[in-house]
Design an enzyme around this catalytic site. Sequence first.
Site, PDB file in Angstrom:
ATOM      1  N   HIS A 135       2.507  57.169  15.160  1.00  0.00           N
ATOM      2  CA  HIS A 135       2.294  56.613  13.928  1.00  0.00           C
ATOM      3  C   HIS A 135       3.116  57.210  12.727  1.00  0.00           C
ATOM      4  O   HIS A 135       3.005  56.731  11.687  1.00  0.00           O
ATOM      5  CB  HIS A 135       0.938  56.356  13.808  1.00  0.00           C
ATOM      6  CG  HIS A 135      -0.105  57.590  13.550  1.00  0.00           C
ATOM      7  ND1 HIS A 135      -1.362  57.419  13.101  1.00  0.00           N
ATOM      8  CD2 HIS A 135       0.294  58.983  13.740  1.00  0.00           C
ATOM      9  CE1 HIS A 135      -1.783  58.852  13.131  1.00  0.00           C
ATOM     10  NE2 HIS A 135      -0.822  59.499  13.447  1.00  0.00           N
ATOM     11  N   HIS A 136       3.448  58.422  12.702  1.00  0.00           N
ATOM     12  CA  HIS A 136       4.299  59.068  11.494  1.00  0.00           C
ATOM     13  C   HIS A 136       5.545  58.772  11.528  1.00  0.00           C
ATOM     14  O   HIS A 136       6.239  59.046  10.310  1.00  0.00           O
ATOM     15  CB  HIS A 136       4.067  60.603  11.503  1.00  0.00           C
ATOM     16  CG  HIS A 136       2.451  61.090  11.582  1.00  0.00           C
ATOM     17  ND1 HIS A 136       1.711  60.702  10.572  1.00  0.00           N
ATOM     18  CD2 HIS A 136       1.894  61.694  12.333  1.00  0.00           C
ATOM     19  CE1 HIS A 136       0.503  61.181  10.711  1.00  0.00           C
ATOM     20  NE2 HIS A 136       0.558  61.732  11.856  1.00  0.00           N
ATOM     21  N   ALA A 137       6.374  58.461  12.647  1.00  0.00           N
ATOM     22  CA  ALA A 137       7.877  58.240  12.490  1.00  0.00           C
ATOM     23  C   ALA A 137       8.333  57.250  11.602  1.00  0.00           C
ATOM     24  O   ALA A 137       7.575  56.151  11.423  1.00  0.00           O
ATOM     25  CB  ALA A 137       8.116  57.819  13.924  1.00  0.00           C
ATOM     26  N   ASP A 176       0.574  56.784   8.486  1.00  0.00           N
ATOM     27  CA  ASP A 176       1.513  56.612   7.214  1.00  0.00           C
ATOM     28  C   ASP A 176       2.600  55.882   7.658  1.00  0.00           C
ATOM     29  O   ASP A 176       2.908  54.712   6.933  1.00  0.00           O
ATOM     30  CB  ASP A 176       1.800  57.920   6.539  1.00  0.00           C
ATOM     31  CG  ASP A 176       2.549  58.873   7.551  1.00  0.00           C
ATOM     32  OD1 ASP A 176       3.001  59.942   6.996  1.00  0.00           O
ATOM     33  OD2 ASP A 176       2.368  58.658   8.744  1.00  0.00           O
TER      34      ASP A 176
END
Length: 373
Positions: A135-137, A176
């Site tokens: 989910h941060h990529a 994010d």
Amino acid sequence: MSKRRVSYYYDPDVGSYSYGVHHAMKPQRMRITHELVQAYDMLPKMHVLRPKRASPEAMTRFHTDEYINFLSRVTPDNARRLTYQGSRFLVGDDNPPFEGVFEFSSISAGGSIAAANRLMEGHSDIAINWAGGLHHAKKREASGFCYINDIVLGILEMLRYVPRVLYIDIDCHHGDGVEEAFWATNRVMTLSLHKFGEFFPGTGLLEDRGRGKGMGYAVNVPLKDGITDESYKSIFEPVFDKILDVFRPSAIVLQCGADSLSGDKLGGLNLTMHGHAHCVQYVRSKNIPMMLLGGGGYTVKNVARAWTYETACALGIERDIDLNLPWNEYFEWFGPRYRLEVLENNLEDLNIKDGSLDEVREKCLRYLSELSP
Ligand SMILES: CN1CC(C(=O)N[C@@H](CCCCCC(O)(O)c2ccon2)c2nc(-c3ccccc3F)c[nH]2)C1
Ligand SMILES: [Ca+2]
Ligand SMILES: [Zn+2]
């Protein structure tokens, strides 16, 4: 527990990649989970599929051509030059240019894209990709151990079939990259529960709600250390129910990051396996097409326990499985009790002590009431 048609995506190569001996992220988690799922005889109960690896073209549905071109070429040897001395694409020691990083990312993304198609074409009710959930990529660079955002790519695939998709993120870190991707649209609602305060990535304030048409379609639930099953459930259920009311999603993507479990190396929360899995059970009970993804999780034996149990929850057989672990290739990892369990520790639940949980719940519900159904 009524039955559901479950598809399970797994590539036997995925566990062989390494971020480096000192790194917290261990791709072997997926392999250990698969061995345990197999040892519990769950594979014959599902459609077990090896996903086609996502192509560079498929990845540029979200990421920039420049970043994908870079990622498909970077190696440990040319990284310094290709990242302009570590200033672009792979910043910091969180995101090393490990051997096979592009293949690893294409396996993860391929699973989530295939899962989306499987659900949207009506072949399954639930689709699982424990190698997904990164989910941060970001669009143009890696972040927080994540190189390609398989979640965004999977949701974009779903949006070709349905009007509204709900994303839920129970990883202890803020989701994010997914929130940012859908910040300005009302077709995707993102709900992240996460530890907030002196904690990576530092975003995900309660007041961060989206922009323009997307205002109100990002929901952030900031938490403090030590949250228990009971506290977590007391905010997860009402917020999720309210979202169903006002947003009426056609499909749900649930990121099951296991670093929110008690005893996690990086986490600091205090969920047991049952508290973590309750989110899967509760979302499943609504009978909306659901994609289950992995994510974080750094106490590897507990990650395997949680995702194995959640695979059983997807199948609706969690009541029947033996909590004494069956013999498997990694049996000695699960000593000394050799049980399918993650127990709570005696951390103080700081969310209860100062009444902040009640305040966060009330504010979230009030914000959601402002959305016209
Ligand atoms: C400049 N700042 C300092 C950096 C920082 O604090 N990074 C976080 C990154 C944590 C990433 C969490 C990833 C995830 O669990 O959310 C995940 C991974 C896949 O899907 N979800 C972090 N890295 C580590 C870490 C890194 C290398 C080795 C050991 C570590 F503990 C711990 N926490 C940035
Ligand atoms: Ca989260
Ligand atoms: Zn995490």
